[in-house]
Design a protein around this motif. Structure first.
Motif, short mmCIF file in Angstrom:
data_model
loop_
_atom_site.label_atom_id
_atom_site.label_comp_id
_atom_site.label_asym_id
_atom_site.label_seq_id
_atom_site.Cartn_x
_atom_site.Cartn_y
_atom_site.Cartn_z
N VAL A 1 0.82 -1.20 0.00
CA VAL A 1 0.00 0.00 0.00
C VAL A 1 0.86 1.26 0.00
CG1 VAL A 1 -1.89 -1.19 1.16
CG2 VAL A 1 -0.20 0.06 2.53
N LYS A 2 0.28 2.32 -0.55
CA LYS A 2 0.95 3.62 -0.61
C LYS A 2 0.15 4.61 0.22
CE LYS A 2 2.35 7.36 -3.72
NZ LYS A 2 2.44 7.83 -5.12
N THR A 3 0.84 5.35 1.09
CA THR A 3 0.14 6.35 1.88
C THR A 3 -0.21 7.55 1.01
OG1 THR A 3 2.25 7.29 2.62
CG2 THR A 3 1.21 5.66 4.06
N ILE A 4 -1.45 8.00 1.16
CA ILE A 4 -1.97 9.15 0.42
C ILE A 4 -2.78 10.00 1.39
CG2 ILE A 4 -3.51 9.91 -1.43
CD1 ILE A 4 -2.79 7.44 -3.00
N ARG A 5 -2.56 11.30 1.36
CA ARG A 5 -3.31 12.19 2.26
C ARG A 5 -4.76 12.27 1.77
NH1 ARG A 5 -1.84 18.48 3.86
NH2 ARG A 5 -3.90 19.02 4.63
N THR B 1 -8.12 7.47 -4.92
CA THR B 1 -6.83 7.23 -4.27
C THR B 1 -6.34 5.82 -4.55
OG1 THR B 1 -7.84 6.51 -2.17
CG2 THR B 1 -7.36 8.86 -2.41
N ARG B 2 -7.24 4.85 -4.58
CA ARG B 2 -6.85 3.47 -4.91
C ARG B 2 -6.27 3.42 -6.32
NH1 ARG B 2 -11.17 -0.98 -3.56
NH2 ARG B 2 -10.04 -0.89 -1.56
N ARG B 3 -6.92 4.10 -7.24
CA ARG B 3 -6.43 4.13 -8.62
C ARG B 3 -5.04 4.76 -8.68
NH1 ARG B 3 -7.55 4.68 -14.14
NH2 ARG B 3 -6.63 6.54 -15.08
N ALA B 4 -4.85 5.87 -7.97
CA ALA B 4 -3.55 6.55 -7.99
C ALA B 4 -2.46 5.63 -7.44
CB ALA B 4 -3.63 7.84 -7.17
N ALA B 5 -2.76 4.91 -6.35
CA ALA B 5 -1.78 4.00 -5.77
C ALA B 5 -1.44 2.88 -6.75
CB ALA B 5 -2.30 3.43 -4.45
N ALA C 1 -4.32 2.01 -1.55
CA ALA C 1 -3.92 3.22 -0.83
C ALA C 1 -4.10 3.03 0.67
CB ALA C 1 -4.74 4.41 -1.31
N LEU C 2 -3.41 3.83 1.43
CA LEU C 2 -3.57 3.91 2.88
C LEU C 2 -3.65 5.39 3.23
CD1 LEU C 2 -3.66 2.52 5.67
CD2 LEU C 2 -1.15 2.63 5.70
N PHE C 3 -4.78 5.80 3.83
CA PHE C 3 -5.01 7.23 4.05
C PHE C 3 -4.19 7.77 5.22
CE2 PHE C 3 -9.66 6.45 2.56
CZ PHE C 3 -9.22 6.31 1.26
N THR C 4 -3.75 9.00 5.06
CA THR C 4 -3.17 9.75 6.17
C THR C 4 -3.95 11.04 6.35
OG1 THR C 4 -1.54 10.85 4.74
CG2 THR C 4 -0.86 8.81 5.84
#
Length: 258
Positions: A118-122, A141-145, A153-156
């Protein structure tokens, strides 16, 4: 399969849902006409219906529709209950106060599922405590990751704390301790079940903190307990013993009959 108020769904009503996307839902895994945390799902629907429509929802009626939808399906299935008002007017959503019950079903995936990178995304969902149908931001956000080579994605939060995934809660393991992030998140049913059956703590966690933690996992009703193998560039062991214990704990929780 799509049934609206216990009958084959009217395409015009489904078009209203697609065009306005105003409503809320819950998804539950049905195994042999039983659902882990069924009472939690019904409580969520009633609570969110009051918040979204200012109306009461009959949990026994929902239960009957879910039982009807799952009756003819073999094997495990994921049943989604969506509450919306087919009479909603874009100009006057304040008048949308007649909730209808849409039930759909699909085959459930075999468990356990492979680990996620997973990629952290604000990002913070609108009204994070409500499981609403507004999924654009989460899926974006899932698409961007995924376009960056990750699985999800993993939200921050704006202050840099980890909160949740697009459609799942996240938990962490330090030695054998289970830690849930301190942030505004959807109160997931599977998370609640694990918290009830497993000692745990809650603490603020940042992406930098994950370098010193021993494992992490995603959890929701469809995936159970799913290991995370990496957060950004930080690798995490997907075979930590506590992950297996959490997975076994979840699978041994008895389902409630529909």
């Amino acid at each position: 399969m799509a049934e609206l108020n216990g009958q084959p769904a009217d395409p015009d009503a489904l078009a209203i849902l697609a065009l306005t996307n105003y409503g809320h839902f819950t998804s539950m895994r049905v195994d042999d006409q039983r659902v882990r945390g069924l009472s939690h799902h019904l409580e969520r629907l009633a609570r969110d219906c009051a918040a979204v429509f200012g109306a009461d929802l009959d949990p026994d009626l929902v239960r009957r529709y879910v039982r009807q939808a799952a009756a003819d399906r073999s094997g495990a299935s994921v049943v989604r209950v969506t509450i919306f008002d087919p009479g909603i007017d874009l100009g006057h959503p304040s008048k949308a106060n007649t909730p209808n019950i849409l039930v759909t079903a699909r085959p459930a995936p075999a468990l356990p599922l492979p680990p996620l990178r997973v990629k952290t995304i604000r990002y913070e969902r609108d009204a994070p405590a409500i499981k609403h149908t507004g999924l654009f931001g989460s899926l974006h956000t899932r698409r961007a990751a995924q376009l960056d080579g990750y699985d999800d994605a993993l939200f921050t939060t704006p202050d840099g704390r980890i909160s949740e995934g697009p459609t799942w809660n996240v938990g962490f393991i330090n030695d054998d301790d289970v830690i849930w992030p301190e942030a505004s998140v959807l109160p997931g049913v599977t998370m609640a079940l694990l918290q009830h059956h497993t000692p745990h703590t809650t603490a603020p966690i940042t992406p930098a903190d994950t370098q010193h933690l021993h494992a992490a996992f995603a959890t929701n009703t469809s995936i159970g307990v799913r290991a995370l193998s990496a957060i950004d560039e930080t690798p995490l062991p997907p075979e930590h013993p506590q992950l297996a214990r959490l997975r076994d704990t979840y699978l041994t929780i008895p389902g409630e009959p529909l």
